[in-house]
Design an enzyme around this catalytic site. Structure first.
Site, PDB file in Angstrom:
ATOM      1  N   GLU A 159       0.633  -1.406   5.679  1.00 25.00           N
ATOM      2  CA  GLU A 159       1.463  -0.652   5.947  1.00 25.00           C
ATOM      3  C   GLU A 159       0.670   0.314   7.006  1.00 25.00           C
ATOM      4  OE1 GLU A 159       5.614   0.549   7.531  1.00 25.00           O
ATOM      5  OE2 GLU A 159       3.822   0.851   5.803  1.00 25.00           O
ATOM      6  N   ASP A 161       0.940  -1.101   0.295  1.00 24.62           N
ATOM      7  CA  ASP A 161      -0.357  -0.248  -0.064  1.00 24.62           C
ATOM      8  C   ASP A 161       0.805   1.488   0.254  1.00 24.62           C
ATOM      9  OD1 ASP A 161       1.125  -0.703   2.708  1.00 24.62           O
ATOM     10  OD2 ASP A 161      -0.637   0.670   3.140  1.00 24.62           O
TER      11      ASP A 161
END
Length: 410
Positions: free
Chosen positions: A176, A81
């Protein structure tokens, strides 16, 4: 290696993988699963073994040992991400070869300029190949540079069997940036003794200390009354939120702190007279100071609720991760081996605390000590984000050299 890094990186950043704090599913956005599936296909194509992706978007794969020695299994990780601070949709990477050290016009129409006057570290990249944004999005070097470097390093080791190494596990994790990366990470299934996140910044960064981190979500409930008849009746929730913020030390914010200094950071404040919401993150390296900061937030909330009435202030305070130093210092040799790898490649290790967090912070507390290695990027989370291709080459070489040194020392 340069060409492969550039090709993979510019492909990966074009997939919108921005995570979403408000989502309750994993991964929080479909783009992360899209990239995960792309990587699974590519991992199989280069010859990696045991390639899997689960329903939550966690990608894992194995490079089998080519050594006769008993070498500890090591892992390398990066996250799928990108940050929530700026859009990651329609990323258009710009490649600037042989950077001349001057201003880079990212977007002429919007007058967005990446300038060494604002970012002095740019001067050190003169002559390098820089990859930047087009001034309208973030780039996603955090952490698609890390993904790219792991992919290219594994491909290199597969194509160069003369480089001896033990079993290597790799993983790409979702979410994350919103602190959820390790939540569903199966440490036992991963099966590594030690691991490294490729999630650091400029060339040479090596980190094994992180913040202790918490989030605070505060809801303020006011009372909306027509302004013409509001005296002694109206309670403005937005002003309650402002009053809350006024009680937080102004010099303990990100823009005024550095090194080992902690902070409170107001991420967002929105609402109206009837209801307002504030979202803070709380950070400190020292555990006692971290607890004090959370206590301070809670005490402000309590005081304002006493002032404005029961139920007028609701606080949700959640720990996100802890300083991983406590878990890594007992196995400090895993940091030392990276330092040695860097020096073998003429890179001076820059060991410093992470003024942020990585998946490694949580993984270290789940039994997998995981320091953080540079990925090469600068100015993460914004339109001025960039990465030098040469730094990505060095990061890739560090992965290869770390694997080689683990085998050599046995």
């Amino acid at each position: 290696m340069k060409e492969e890094l550039l090709k993979r990186f510019t492909k990966y950043v074009k997939v919108d993988t921005q995570s979403n704090e408000e989502s309750t599913v994993c991964p929080t956005t479909p783009g992360q699963m899209e990239l995960a599936n792309i990587l699974v296909t590519e991992l199989k194509e280069i010859g990696m073994q045991e390639v899997t992706v689960d329903e939550f978007g966690y990608v894992m794969a194995t490079l089998p040992s080519n050594s006769t020695k008993e070498v500890p299994v090591i892992g390398f990780l990066a996250h799928l991400d990108t940050a929530t601070d700026l859009t990651g949709k329609n990323v258009q990477p710009q490649v600037h070869e042989n950077y001349d050290g001057k201003d880079i016009i990212l977007n002429k129409d919007l007058n967005v300029v990446l300038s060494p006057k604002q970012f002095p570290e740019l001067a050190g990249y003169k002559g390098k190949t820089l990859i930047t944004t087009d001034g309208t999005t973030l780039l996603g070097a955090d952490d698609k540079a890390g993904i790219t470097e792991i992919m290219v390093a594994m491909n290199h080791l597969i194509n160069h069997p003369e480089i001896k190494h033990g079993k290597i596990r790799i993983a790409f994790t979702p979410d994350e940036e919103i602190g959820r990366g390790p939540e569903r990470f199966d440490v036992e299934a991963f099966g590594a003794k030690y691991a490294y996140t490729m999630d650091g910044g400029p060339l040479g960064e090596l980190e094994y200390e992180s913040f202790n981190a918490a989030s605070a979500k505060i809801t303020f409930k006011g009372n909306s009354v027509h302004p013409g008849t509001a005296k002694n009746k109206m309670v403005n929730a937005v002003k309650m939120a402002m009053e809350f913020d006024a009680r937080i030390p102004k010099d303990e914010a990100p823009e005024y702190t550095e090194g080992y200094e902690g902070f409170y950071h107001l991420i967002s404040l929105n609402g109206d007279v009837e209801q307002a919401r504030s979202y803070y993150i709380i950070r400190d390296f020292d555990h006692l100071k971290f607890v004090e900061r959370k206590t301070h937030i809670a005490s402000i909330a309590k005081e304002l609720e006493e002032k404005y009435g029961e139920g007028s202030v609701e606080l949700k305070l959640n720990d996100q991760y802890y300083n991983m130093r406590e878990k890594i210092e007992p196995v400090k040799e895993i940091v030392d081996i990276v330092s040695a790898a860097m020096r073998n490649l003429d890179i001076e290790p820059k060991i410093s605390p992470i003024r942020g967090g990585t998946d490694g912070a949580q993984l270290s507390y789940k039994g997998l000590p995981t320091p953080n290695i540079f990925g090469g990027g600068e100015n993460f989370h914004g339109k001025f984000e960039y990465v030098a291709l040469e730094s990505m080459v060095k990061a890739t070489e560090v992965i290869i050299e770390v694997a080689r040194l683990f085998e050599e020392k046995e």
